[in-house]
Design an enzyme around this catalytic site. Structure first.
Site, PDB file in Angstrom:
ATOM      1  CB  SER A  92      -0.876  -0.017   1.257  1.00  8.14           C
ATOM      2  OG  SER A  92      -1.511   1.227   1.438  1.00  8.14           O
ATOM      3  NE  ARG A  93      -2.203   5.487  -2.214  1.00 15.22           N
ATOM      4  CZ  ARG A  93      -3.246   6.301  -2.335  1.00 15.22           C
ATOM      5  NH1 ARG A  93      -3.119   7.416  -3.021  1.00 15.22           N
ATOM      6  NH2 ARG A  93      -4.408   6.017  -1.777  1.00 15.22           N
ATOM      7  CG  LEU A 140      -2.307   0.332  -8.376  1.00 13.29           C
ATOM      8  CD1 LEU A 140      -0.937   0.567  -9.012  1.00 13.29           C
ATOM      9  CD2 LEU A 140      -2.366   0.925  -6.972  1.00 13.29           C
ATOM     10  CG  HIS A 173      -4.540  -0.133 -14.597  1.00 10.52           C
ATOM     11  ND1 HIS A 173      -5.733  -0.555 -15.154  1.00 10.52           N
ATOM     12  CD2 HIS A 173      -4.785  -0.007 -13.266  1.00 10.52           C
ATOM     13  CE1 HIS A 173      -6.650  -0.677 -14.200  1.00 10.52           C
ATOM     14  NE2 HIS A 173      -6.102  -0.334 -13.045  1.00 10.52           N
ATOM     15  CE  LYS A 186     -13.212  -2.790 -15.334  1.00  9.74           C
ATOM     16  NZ  LYS A 186     -13.801  -2.001 -14.220  1.00  9.74           N
ATOM     17  NE  ARG A 226     -16.054   1.732  -9.944  1.00  4.41           N
ATOM     18  CZ  ARG A 226     -15.199   1.295  -9.017  1.00  4.41           C
ATOM     19  NH1 ARG A 226     -14.752   2.129  -8.083  1.00  4.41           N
ATOM     20  NH2 ARG A 226     -14.777   0.049  -9.010  1.00  4.41           N
ATOM     21  CG  ASP A 242     -16.165   1.388 -13.086  1.00  5.60           C
ATOM     22  OD1 ASP A 242     -15.131   0.777 -12.740  1.00  5.60           O
ATOM     23  OD2 ASP A 242     -17.243   1.276 -12.479  1.00  5.60           O
TER      24      ASP A 242
HETATM   25  N1  LIG Z   1     -12.799  -6.984 -12.217  1.00  2.00           N
HETATM   26  C1  LIG Z   1     -13.700  -6.479 -11.382  1.00  2.00           C
HETATM   27  O1  LIG Z   1     -14.668  -7.124 -10.998  1.00  2.00           O
HETATM   28  C2  LIG Z   1     -13.492  -5.085 -10.859  1.00  2.00           C
HETATM   29  C3  LIG Z   1     -14.376  -4.570  -9.931  1.00  2.00           C
HETATM   30  C4  LIG Z   1     -14.113  -3.316  -9.383  1.00  2.00           C
HETATM   31  C5  LIG Z   1     -13.002  -2.599  -9.809  1.00  2.00           C
HETATM   32  N2  LIG Z   1     -12.184  -3.111 -10.752  1.00  2.00           N
HETATM   33  C6  LIG Z   1     -10.987  -2.377 -11.194  1.00  2.00           C
HETATM   34  O2  LIG Z   1     -10.053  -2.455 -10.119  1.00  2.00           O
HETATM   35  C7  LIG Z   1      -9.334  -1.240  -9.980  1.00  2.00           C
HETATM   36  C8  LIG Z   1      -9.536  -0.713  -8.575  1.00  2.00           C
HETATM   37  O3  LIG Z   1     -10.911  -0.459  -8.355  1.00  2.00           O
HETATM   38  P1  LIG Z   1     -11.517  -0.395  -6.843  1.00  2.00           P
HETATM   39  O4  LIG Z   1     -12.911   0.037  -6.947  1.00  2.00           O
HETATM   40  O5  LIG Z   1     -11.232  -1.653  -6.127  1.00  2.00           O
HETATM   41  O6  LIG Z   1     -10.638   0.809  -6.267  1.00  2.00           O
HETATM   42  P2  LIG Z   1     -10.427   1.345  -4.807  1.00  2.00           P
HETATM   43  O7  LIG Z   1     -11.138   0.513  -3.798  1.00  2.00           O
HETATM   44  O8  LIG Z   1     -10.679   2.814  -4.825  1.00  2.00           O
HETATM   45  O9  LIG Z   1      -8.885   1.072  -4.578  1.00  2.00           O
HETATM   46  C9  LIG Z   1      -7.881   1.636  -5.354  1.00  2.00           C
HETATM   47  C10 LIG Z   1      -6.575   1.516  -4.561  1.00  2.00           C
HETATM   48  O10 LIG Z   1      -5.535   2.105  -5.312  1.00  2.00           O
HETATM   49  C11 LIG Z   1      -4.591   2.680  -4.438  1.00  2.00           C
HETATM   50  N3  LIG Z   1      -4.281   4.028  -4.939  1.00  2.00           N
HETATM   51  C12 LIG Z   1      -3.067   4.416  -5.409  1.00  2.00           C
HETATM   52  N4  LIG Z   1      -3.095   5.695  -5.799  1.00  2.00           N
HETATM   53  C13 LIG Z   1      -4.359   6.140  -5.575  1.00  2.00           C
HETATM   54  C14 LIG Z   1      -5.002   7.395  -5.758  1.00  2.00           C
HETATM   55  N5  LIG Z   1      -4.337   8.454  -6.268  1.00  2.00           N
HETATM   56  N6  LIG Z   1      -6.268   7.510  -5.399  1.00  2.00           N
HETATM   57  C15 LIG Z   1      -6.966   6.456  -4.906  1.00  2.00           C
HETATM   58  N7  LIG Z   1      -6.397   5.242  -4.695  1.00  2.00           N
HETATM   59  C16 LIG Z   1      -5.104   5.071  -5.031  1.00  2.00           C
HETATM   60  C17 LIG Z   1      -5.207   2.701  -3.039  1.00  2.00           C
HETATM   61  O11 LIG Z   1      -4.524   1.710  -2.285  1.00  2.00           O
HETATM   62  P3  LIG Z   1      -3.374   2.032  -1.231  1.00  2.00           P
HETATM   63  O12 LIG Z   1      -3.736   3.318  -0.589  1.00  2.00           O
HETATM   64  O13 LIG Z   1      -3.442   0.865  -0.340  1.00  2.00           O
HETATM   65  O14 LIG Z   1      -2.085   2.116  -1.959  1.00  2.00           O
HETATM   66  C18 LIG Z   1      -6.627   2.252  -3.230  1.00  2.00           C
HETATM   67  O15 LIG Z   1      -7.070   1.409  -2.203  1.00  2.00           O
HETATM   68  C19 LIG Z   1      -9.832  -0.340 -11.113  1.00  2.00           C
HETATM   69  O16 LIG Z   1      -8.994  -0.470 -12.220  1.00  2.00           O
HETATM   70  C20 LIG Z   1     -11.208  -0.916 -11.450  1.00  2.00           C
HETATM   71  O17 LIG Z   1     -11.560  -0.693 -12.809  1.00  2.00           O
HETATM   72  C21 LIG Z   1     -12.407  -4.353 -11.268  1.00  2.00           C
END
Ligand SMILES: NC(=O)c1ccc[n+]([C@@H]2O[C@H](COP(=O)([O-])OP(=O)(O)OC[C@H]3O[C@@H](n4cnc5c(N)ncnc54)[C@H](OP(=O)(O)O)[C@@H]3O)[C@@H](O)[C@H]2O)c1
Length: 333
Positions: free
Chosen positions: A37-38, A75, A80, A98, A166, A178
């Protein structure tokens, strides 16, 4: 190479916690070895909660760990490209969320870097690993709906948190990036070819991202595909293929969960049949496929170069949406 692929997780993202880490932990050929994590304290708390052996306070520190074979990148979309390139340079195989990158050029650069480094790179479109997709494809290919002439895909949900990634333009937010990316991907997959032209209309959020988009993809041979995606509408995640003899529907095309799901074929309103597809964890199937490829050296079923084709279409859709629906040609892929 050990029999179990040792995964490192880049970030404490919701999707990692809710779906992908449990899938890696349940997979027969994988284990979660570390999370980064950061923020070191966040990494440690996350590791404790999810029984992950090691925690790092930076993504770079995890990439320096020689006991990590592959990383899962969860991320925000805008990061990515950068972190895939860093992971590949560190010799790690990469499963990246994705959409793989912000545009097709970035996807191709990432694919070339992985090829040069001799590591696997795959986009984490887990829906493609659910057997309902191959069942539906086989049914259509075998003439089960007659001639396929039109398709519709929808993926919508209502986002309530204004701080969500998003809704941030600089993090690669927007409905098309998204959830619309699933629609583009499924339309391309079932068409079996790339669209030649697209049109789109969007509703824009004050932050500059599209919060809703409707699009039309035109393929050679008269085939058309429509989609709508949104961060503002009640949950829908459907796919429909309209043929001359029947219509095929996937009522839960992308996130069916682990329960049974159905492939519905409707010849008329009095003649419809549901094929029940036994429940599976599509995330686990994706992880096991990827780890199996690393262990055997076989190329993943979906190449990172194929992700560039999805991004070509997404880029063209954004250009159309920004010009009030002008038709935009899709670059050859
Ligand atoms: N395949 C699927 O079913 C699915 C479903 C949802 C999302 N996704 C994809 O997964 C990825 C993450 O989505 P999510 O909804 O899980 O995201 P999220 O909960 O917001 O998490 C993103 C993570 O990225 C890190 N991060 C690094 N720089 C950041 C910044 N500037 N602002 C915010 N977070 C930052 C943070 O972790 P740390 O602070 O720990 O470093 C944060 O917890 C996206 O690409 C999304 O399209 C895929």
């Amino acid at each position: 190479m050990t029999a179990m692929l040792r995964w490192g997780i880049l970030s404490t993202a919701n999707i990692a916690r809710a779906a992908v880490i449990p899938a890696i932990q349940a997979a027969t050929n994988s284990e979660v070895a570390a999370v980064a994590s950061r923020d070191a304290a966040r990494a440690e708390a996350f590791a404790r909660q999810l029984a992950i052996p090691r925690a790092y306070g930076s993504y770079a520190a995890l990439l320096d760990d020689p006991q990590i074979d592959a990383v899962y990148i969860a991320l925000p979309n805008s990061l990515h490209h950068e972190w895939t390139l860093q992971a590949v340079a560190a010799g790690k195989h990469v499963l990246c969320e994705k959409p793989l990158a912000m545009n097709a050029a970035q996807c191709l650069e990432m694919a070339a870097a992985a090829e040069a480094a001799g590591v696997m790179l795959m986009e984490a479109f887990m829906y493609r690993f659910h057997p309902q997709i191959t069942t539906a494809q086989t049914l259509i290919q075998n003439g089960g709906i007659g001639e396929l002439q039109h398709m519709h895909a929808a993926f919508t949900f209502r986002l309530t948190n204004p701080g969500n990634i998003r809704l941030q333009a600089d993090l690669g937010g927007g409905a098309l990036m998204d959830v619309g990316c699933y629609c583009v991907n499924v339309l391309r997959t079932f068409a079996g070819r790339e669209p030649v032209e697209v049109q789109a209309h969007a509703a824009w959020h004050a932050n500059g991202v599209d919060e809703r988009m409707t699009g039309l993809l035109r393929f050679d041979g008269g085939l058309t595909g429509q989609f709508d995606c949104a961060l503002t509408l009640a949950r829908r995640e459907t796919f429909l293929a309209a043929g001359t003899e029947a219509t095929l529907e996937l009522p839960r095309a992308y996130l069916p969960g682990i329960g049974d799901t159905i492939v519905r074929v409707r010849k008329s309103y009095s003649e419809e049949s549901d094929q029940v597809i036994a429940g599976v964890d599509e995330y686990r199937l994706m992880v096991e496929h990827f780890a199996g490829c690393v262990h055997t050296g076989q190329a993943p079923r979906y190449s990172a170069r194929e992700a560039a084709c999805t991004m070509n279409v997404i880029e063209a859709l954004y250009r159309s949406a920004r010009t009030q629906g002008q038709p935009v040609a899709v670059l050859a892929c």
